[in-house]
Write a protein that holds these residues in place. Structure first.
Motif, PDB file in Angstrom:
ATOM      1  N   ASN A 176       0.970  -1.193   0.016  1.00 28.26           N
ATOM      2  CA  ASN A 176      -0.086  -0.031   0.000  1.00 28.26           C
ATOM      3  C   ASN A 176       0.901   1.089  -0.027  1.00 28.26           C
ATOM      4  OD1 ASN A 176      -2.591   1.174   0.132  1.00 28.26           O
ATOM      5  ND2 ASN A 176      -1.922   2.187   2.194  1.00 28.26           N
ATOM      6  N   ARG A 177       1.687   1.404   0.869  1.00 26.61           N
ATOM      7  CA  ARG A 177       2.777   2.571   0.868  1.00 26.61           C
ATOM      8  C   ARG A 177       3.399   2.769  -0.556  1.00 26.61           C
ATOM      9  NH1 ARG A 177       4.040   3.660   6.502  1.00 26.61           N
ATOM     10  NH2 ARG A 177       6.280   4.562   6.021  1.00 26.61           N
ATOM     11  N   PHE A 178       3.841   1.587  -1.140  1.00 26.92           N
ATOM     12  CA  PHE A 178       4.623   1.717  -2.589  1.00 26.92           C
ATOM     13  C   PHE A 178       3.496   2.348  -3.573  1.00 26.92           C
ATOM     14  CE2 PHE A 178       5.910  -0.475  -6.523  1.00 26.92           C
ATOM     15  CZ  PHE A 178       6.793   0.490  -6.879  1.00 26.92           C
ATOM     16  N   ARG A 179       2.174   1.688  -3.548  1.00 30.30           N
ATOM     17  CA  ARG A 179       1.192   2.174  -4.661  1.00 30.30           C
ATOM     18  C   ARG A 179       0.996   3.753  -4.261  1.00 30.30           C
ATOM     19  NH1 ARG A 179      -4.228   2.561  -4.812  1.00 30.30           N
ATOM     20  NH2 ARG A 179      -4.537   1.708  -2.654  1.00 30.30           N
ATOM     21  N   LYS A 180       0.753   3.954  -2.963  1.00 34.03           N
ATOM     22  CA  LYS A 180       0.319   5.264  -2.845  1.00 34.03           C
ATOM     23  C   LYS A 180       1.345   6.325  -3.053  1.00 34.03           C
ATOM     24  CE  LYS A 180      -3.787   4.705  -0.851  1.00 34.03           C
ATOM     25  NZ  LYS A 180      -5.103   5.443  -1.503  1.00 34.03           N
ATOM     26  N   LEU A 181       2.651   5.849  -2.798  1.00 33.47           N
ATOM     27  CA  LEU A 181       3.815   6.944  -3.519  1.00 33.47           C
ATOM     28  C   LEU A 181       3.929   7.016  -4.454  1.00 33.47           C
ATOM     29  CD1 LEU A 181       6.307   8.413  -2.853  1.00 33.47           C
ATOM     30  CD2 LEU A 181       7.631   6.126  -2.412  1.00 33.47           C
ATOM     31  N   LEU A 182       3.571   5.833  -5.479  1.00 30.37           N
ATOM     32  CA  LEU A 182       3.847   5.996  -7.008  1.00 30.37           C
ATOM     33  C   LEU A 182       2.760   6.941  -7.436  1.00 30.37           C
ATOM     34  CD1 LEU A 182       4.415   2.651  -8.473  1.00 30.37           C
ATOM     35  CD2 LEU A 182       5.705   4.478  -8.404  1.00 30.37           C
ATOM     36  N   VAL A 183       1.299   6.999  -7.003  1.00 29.45           N
ATOM     37  CA  VAL A 183       0.299   7.835  -7.287  1.00 29.45           C
ATOM     38  C   VAL A 183       0.594   9.253  -6.830  1.00 29.45           C
ATOM     39  CG1 VAL A 183      -2.012   8.237  -6.931  1.00 29.45           C
ATOM     40  CG2 VAL A 183      -1.495   5.833  -7.341  1.00 29.45           C
ATOM     41  N   TYR A 184       1.274   9.403  -5.785  1.00 33.03           N
ATOM     42  CA  TYR A 184       1.594  10.577  -5.474  1.00 33.03           C
ATOM     43  C   TYR A 184       2.512  11.452  -6.211  1.00 33.03           C
ATOM     44  CZ  TYR A 184       3.650  14.297  -2.402  1.00 33.03           C
ATOM     45  OH  TYR A 184       3.886  15.575  -1.621  1.00 33.03           O
ATOM     46  N   LEU A 185       3.663  10.646  -6.627  1.00 37.31           N
ATOM     47  CA  LEU A 185       4.575  11.110  -7.266  1.00 37.31           C
ATOM     48  C   LEU A 185       4.101  11.443  -8.863  1.00 37.31           C
ATOM     49  CD1 LEU A 185       7.432   8.674  -6.428  1.00 37.31           C
ATOM     50  CD2 LEU A 185       7.534  11.032  -6.356  1.00 37.31           C
ATOM     51  N   VAL A 186       3.358  10.733  -9.400  1.00 36.84           N
ATOM     52  CA  VAL A 186       2.655  11.009 -10.715  1.00 36.84           C
ATOM     53  C   VAL A 186       1.846  12.263 -10.451  1.00 36.84           C
ATOM     54  CG1 VAL A 186       0.745  10.267 -12.432  1.00 36.84           C
ATOM     55  CG2 VAL A 186       2.277   8.595 -11.555  1.00 36.84           C
ATOM     56  N   ARG A 187       1.273  12.501  -9.541  1.00 37.07           N
ATOM     57  CA  ARG A 187       0.351  13.950  -9.273  1.00 37.07           C
ATOM     58  C   ARG A 187       1.414  14.967  -9.362  1.00 37.07           C
ATOM     59  NH1 ARG A 187      -2.737  11.775  -5.941  1.00 37.07           N
ATOM     60  NH2 ARG A 187      -1.733  12.358  -4.002  1.00 37.07           N
ATOM     61  N   ASN A 188       2.262  14.963  -8.386  1.00 34.04           N
ATOM     62  CA  ASN A 188       2.883  16.011  -7.750  1.00 34.04           C
ATOM     63  C   ASN A 188       4.270  16.156  -8.317  1.00 34.04           C
ATOM     64  OD1 ASN A 188       1.264  17.024  -5.124  1.00 34.04           O
ATOM     65  ND2 ASN A 188       1.447  14.843  -5.242  1.00 34.04           N
ATOM     66  N   GLU A 234       4.626   8.484 -14.348  1.00 40.36           N
ATOM     67  CA  GLU A 234       3.354   7.638 -14.977  1.00 40.36           C
ATOM     68  C   GLU A 234       3.726   6.168 -15.828  1.00 40.36           C
ATOM     69  OE1 GLU A 234       5.280  10.077 -18.028  1.00 40.36           O
ATOM     70  OE2 GLU A 234       4.616  10.674 -15.831  1.00 40.36           O
ATOM     71  N   GLN A 235       4.760   6.334 -16.190  1.00 38.43           N
ATOM     72  CA  GLN A 235       5.142   4.890 -16.976  1.00 38.43           C
ATOM     73  C   GLN A 235       5.225   3.770 -16.202  1.00 38.43           C
ATOM     74  OE1 GLN A 235       9.404   4.813 -18.239  1.00 38.43           O
ATOM     75  NE2 GLN A 235       9.684   6.865 -17.307  1.00 38.43           N
ATOM     76  N   PHE A 236       5.327   4.107 -14.765  1.00 34.48           N
ATOM     77  CA  PHE A 236       5.256   2.836 -13.797  1.00 34.48           C
ATOM     78  C   PHE A 236       3.922   2.542 -13.178  1.00 34.48           C
ATOM     79  CE2 PHE A 236       9.496   4.807 -13.815  1.00 34.48           C
ATOM     80  CZ  PHE A 236      10.365   4.121 -14.564  1.00 34.48           C
ATOM     81  N   VAL A 237       2.936   3.262 -13.687  1.00 34.44           N
ATOM     82  CA  VAL A 237       1.578   2.842 -13.090  1.00 34.44           C
ATOM     83  C   VAL A 237       0.577   2.746 -14.053  1.00 34.44           C
ATOM     84  CG1 VAL A 237      -0.197   4.262 -11.637  1.00 34.44           C
ATOM     85  CG2 VAL A 237       2.296   4.662 -10.999  1.00 34.44           C
ATOM     86  N   HIS A 238      -0.346   1.762 -13.767  1.00 31.49           N
ATOM     87  CA  HIS A 238      -1.207   1.362 -14.646  1.00 31.49           C
ATOM     88  C   HIS A 238      -2.584   1.238 -14.195  1.00 31.49           C
ATOM     89  CE1 HIS A 238      -3.218  -0.477 -18.330  1.00 31.49           C
ATOM     90  NE2 HIS A 238      -3.504  -1.274 -17.894  1.00 31.49           N
ATOM     91  N   ASP A 239      -3.644   1.912 -14.505  1.00 33.19           N
ATOM     92  CA  ASP A 239      -4.797   1.988 -13.634  1.00 33.19           C
ATOM     93  C   ASP A 239      -4.884   2.148 -12.139  1.00 33.19           C
ATOM     94  OD1 ASP A 239      -6.140   1.927 -16.167  1.00 33.19           O
ATOM     95  OD2 ASP A 239      -6.321  -0.510 -16.020  1.00 33.19           O
ATOM     96  N   GLY A 240      -3.911   3.130 -11.582  1.00 33.57           N
ATOM     97  CA  GLY A 240      -3.786   3.292 -10.321  1.00 33.57           C
ATOM     98  C   GLY A 240      -2.759   2.122  -9.604  1.00 33.57           C
ATOM     99  N   GLN A 241      -2.463   1.022 -10.284  1.00 36.75           N
ATOM    100  CA  GLN A 241      -1.427   0.191  -9.526  1.00 36.75           C
ATOM    101  C   GLN A 241      -0.401   0.248 -10.383  1.00 36.75           C
ATOM    102  OE1 GLN A 241      -2.617  -1.907  -7.182  1.00 36.75           O
ATOM    103  NE2 GLN A 241      -4.502  -0.863  -7.258  1.00 36.75           N
ATOM    104  N   PRO A 242       0.796  -0.431  -9.496  1.00 37.63           N
ATOM    105  CA  PRO A 242       2.370  -0.636  -9.945  1.00 37.63           C
ATOM    106  C   PRO A 242       2.328  -1.413 -11.185  1.00 37.63           C
ATOM    107  CG  PRO A 242       2.260  -0.699  -7.590  1.00 37.63           C
ATOM    108  CD  PRO A 242       0.790  -0.921  -8.056  1.00 37.63           C
TER     109      PRO A 242
END
Length: 356
Positions: free
Chosen positions: A191-203, A210-218
């Motif tokens: 969960n910590r990893f997934r949330k961090l990736l989404v945070y990085l894409v946004r911020n 964004e290349q490491f996220v697909h449909d909100g998942q790693p």
């Protein structure tokens, strides 16, 4: 909060020293001549005559500019982002230090993300030197702050074959299954990893996350999972759950059942990531018993006989090897696999062709 870590530079050369002294002088002279020309203080014909006569000065200026251009790449910068875990999602807490996220805008991109999990009670900053080197090689890197306060070998003397499995499962997913650790779903590694990736894409929209996220998942097929000590076992567990690019294990795993004299059962179960995509780097004198570590790796890699290769700093590695071992003379055997002396081994583990 973002900080910038400068690339490791070679010792200052005489060319660089000359540039520091002479560049301002030359630039000031050019500005002065330009002002004279624009203002009419110095006739244009006279200026042209001067420049024609002083050919050596023009050659010197050309050489100086060439040296300046040649030295520019030395000052590449690696972006290092420090993110408070609490900012990435509800219920997430900082354990030891901020998450680290790194990339080098000037490196040739490899379109792969290295997720690194540090060892017991270690902070993310403990692996910053290695993370920075990987970023300079073109990788995106995340060093994840997570619940790592309970050492893996707490399960070593258990008579319960599932002790290590439950220990890993709770830290990774937050499922309440282990008597040794207490981790809720919000603070689990996944969960910590997934949330961090989404945070990085946004911020950090220019960071390429964004290349490491697909449909909100790693996007696991673009992710290399690595870890040291306790983190090496978590990396291997993730590799079994998801089809990742490859798994890199440093000084581990330690999941050997002393009472049963064999690796923990989870190590030999079926894996989403092909066993040939697992690599380990160990030390011959590791206090956690290199023989047990090799047995654990063999179970993960589905090997029937040991195939460790002894390696040294700076030497080329030829052939296909999944278990690499060093014998570096140091008092820090367990941490030796993270020494920059072994950049050659890291690069081999990251780039050796995979059998698909």
């Amino acid at each position: 909060m973002r900080i910038v870590v400068h690339s490791r530079l070679p010792k200052t050369t005489w060319q660089e020293k000359a540039l520091l002294v002479l560049t301002p002088i030359v630039l000031a002279g050019l500005i002065f001549l330009g002002v004279c020309y624009d203002s009419g203080l110095y006739p244009a014909q006279r200026l042209r005559s001067l420049m024609a006569k002083h050919i050596s000065a023009r050659i010197f200026l050309a050489l100086l500019l060439a040296l300046f251009v040649e030295q520019l790449p030395l000052h590449a910068e690696t972006e290092v982002l420090r993110i408070d875990p609490a900012l990435t999602g509800p219920g997430i807490e900082m354990v030891h230090a901020p998450h680290l996220a790194l990339y080098d805008p000037r490196a040739v991109p490899r379109h792969r993300l290295v997720l690194f999990l540090v060892g017991t009670r270690s902070k993310t900053t403990s692996n910053l030197e290695m993370d920075t080197i990987l970023a300079q090689w073109g990788y995106h890197v995340i060093s994840l702050d997570y619940e790592n306060n309970v050492i893996t070998v707490v399960c070593a003397h258990s008579s319960d074959p599932s002790a290590f499995t439950h220990y890993r499962e709770e830290i990774l997913s937050g499922a309440s299954v282990s008597d040794e650790v207490e981790v809720d779903p919000a603070n689990s590694i996944l969960n910590r990893f997934r949330k961090l990736l989404v945070y990085l894409v946004r911020n950090d929209p220019s960071g390429g996350w964004e290349q490491f996220v697909h449909d909100g998942q790693p996007a696991w097929d673009r992710i290399i999972v690595a870890g040291h000590s306790q983190g090496s076992g978590h990396a291997a567990y993730i590799g079994q759950l998801f089809r990742v690019d490859r798994v890199l294990m440093f000084s581990g795993p330690q999941d050997y059942m002393d009472e049963l004299h064999r690796p923990a059962p989870w190590l030999s179960r079926s894996s989403e990531t092909p066993p040939s995509h697992f690599f380990a780097f160990l030390n011959l004198h590791d206090p956690f018993n290199v023989d047990h570590q090799i047995a654990n790796c063999m179970a993960l890699m589905h090997l029937t006989k040991p195939q460790p290769l002894m390696v040294s700093p700076g030497t080329s590695i030829v052939g296909t090897h999944q278990i690499l071992v060093n014998d570096l003379p140091t008092k820090m055997h367990h941490n030796s696999t993270l020494f920059p002396d072994f950049e050659n081994v890291w690069k081999y583990m990251l780039t050796t062709p995979l059998d698909n």
